[in-house]
Design a protein around this motif. Structure first.
Motif, short mmCIF file in Angstrom:
data_model
loop_
_atom_site.label_atom_id
_atom_site.label_comp_id
_atom_site.label_asym_id
_atom_site.label_seq_id
_atom_site.Cartn_x
_atom_site.Cartn_y
_atom_site.Cartn_z
N LYS A 12 -0.85 -1.16 -3.04
CA LYS A 12 -1.70 -2.14 -3.70
C LYS A 12 -2.79 -1.44 -4.50
O LYS A 12 -3.16 -0.34 -4.21
CB LYS A 12 -2.31 -3.07 -2.65
N GLY A 13 -3.27 -2.13 -5.51
CA GLY A 13 -4.38 -1.62 -6.30
C GLY A 13 -3.98 -0.88 -7.56
O GLY A 13 -4.83 -0.60 -8.40
N ASN A 14 -2.71 -0.56 -7.72
CA ASN A 14 -2.27 0.14 -8.93
C ASN A 14 -1.88 -0.86 -10.01
O ASN A 14 -1.29 -1.90 -9.70
CB ASN A 14 -1.06 1.03 -8.63
N ASP A 57 7.72 4.89 -8.21
CA ASP A 57 9.12 5.13 -7.90
C ASP A 57 9.79 3.92 -7.27
O ASP A 57 11.01 3.85 -7.23
CB ASP A 57 9.25 6.34 -6.97
N ILE A 58 8.99 2.98 -6.78
CA ILE A 58 9.53 1.78 -6.14
C ILE A 58 8.74 0.56 -6.59
O ILE A 58 7.52 0.56 -6.56
CB ILE A 58 9.48 1.91 -4.61
N LEU A 59 9.47 -0.47 -7.03
CA LEU A 59 8.90 -1.79 -7.32
C LEU A 59 9.66 -2.78 -6.43
O LEU A 59 10.84 -2.57 -6.14
CB LEU A 59 9.09 -2.17 -8.79
N ILE A 60 9.00 -3.85 -6.03
CA ILE A 60 9.72 -4.81 -5.17
C ILE A 60 9.73 -6.23 -5.71
O ILE A 60 10.30 -7.11 -5.08
CB ILE A 60 9.17 -4.80 -3.72
N VAL A 70 14.50 8.47 -6.83
CA VAL A 70 14.61 7.83 -5.51
C VAL A 70 16.05 7.40 -5.25
O VAL A 70 16.56 7.56 -4.14
CB VAL A 70 13.62 6.65 -5.40
N MET A 71 16.71 6.88 -6.27
CA MET A 71 18.12 6.48 -6.11
C MET A 71 18.96 7.68 -5.68
O MET A 71 19.81 7.57 -4.80
CB MET A 71 18.65 5.91 -7.42
N GLY A 143 3.86 5.47 -5.14
CA GLY A 143 3.77 4.02 -5.21
C GLY A 143 4.34 3.28 -4.02
O GLY A 143 4.34 2.06 -4.02
N LEU A 144 4.79 3.98 -2.99
CA LEU A 144 5.33 3.25 -1.85
C LEU A 144 4.32 3.24 -0.72
O LEU A 144 3.52 4.15 -0.57
CB LEU A 144 6.67 3.84 -1.37
N GLU A 145 4.38 2.17 0.03
CA GLU A 145 3.54 2.01 1.21
C GLU A 145 4.44 1.66 2.37
O GLU A 145 5.35 0.86 2.24
CB GLU A 145 2.51 0.90 0.96
N LEU A 146 4.17 2.27 3.51
CA LEU A 146 4.99 2.06 4.70
C LEU A 146 4.13 1.51 5.82
O LEU A 146 2.99 1.91 5.98
CB LEU A 146 5.62 3.39 5.13
#
Length: 152
Positions: A12-14, A57-60, A70-71, A143-146
């Motif tokens: 978040k925040g980007n 690298d990841i959008l959802i 990433v792929m 760009g990913l959060e876990l």
């Protein structure tokens, strides 16, 4: 042997690209292993970007989209996952970015999947096995959060 899974989201925040006018071009109901062949293998989607946009690298949203890097890492862990190629294009800036939409298994995937999605009241939650998450992070994926997931 049990796998630990984490919930995968976008940081978040980007300032991220916003996918617009995708209704009618991408039928998200067909993004499953049974129906995905009815979707064109390559799609052009419109995006809007701000001044300092970051291409993670990841959008959802509206669907899971991953960068080529990433792929390729996901492919090392599971070469059976099919993908749809997406080109995001900002007509105002005449700028494009490529992503891949992995077609994930749904439900409780157990030990056999490295990445899957599960339906909840808000839509879908994407779950990623800890080993794949660590591999992505060690290779500099941005760009990913876990968050804490489940053990299967």
């Amino acid at each position: 042997m049990y796998k630990k899974y984490l919930a995968l989201t976008v940081q978040k925040g980007n300032p991220l690209p916003q996918i617009v006018n995708w209704y009618g071009k991408l039928d998200v109901r067909k993004l499953n292993r049974r129906d995905y062949r009815e979707i064109p293998r390559r799609l052009l989607l419109e995006m809007r970007t701000g001044m300092d946009v970051i291409y993670p690298d990841i959008l959802i949203h509206p669907v899971l989209m991953v960068s080529e890097e990433v792929m390729e890492i996901i492919h090392l862990y599971d070469s059976r996952i099919p993908y749809i190629f997406l080109v995001l294009h900002d007509t105002q800036k005449d700028e494009s970015k490529s992503y891949y939409c992995p077609i994930l298994e749904e439900g409780n995937a157990g030990e056999k999947e490295v990445l899957y999605r599960i339906k909840n009241i808000y839509g879908y939650e994407i779950r990623i096995c800890e080993e794949l998450a660590e591999s992505l992070l060690s290779r500099g994926a941005i760009g990913l959060e876990l968050s804490k997931g489940v053990t299967v």
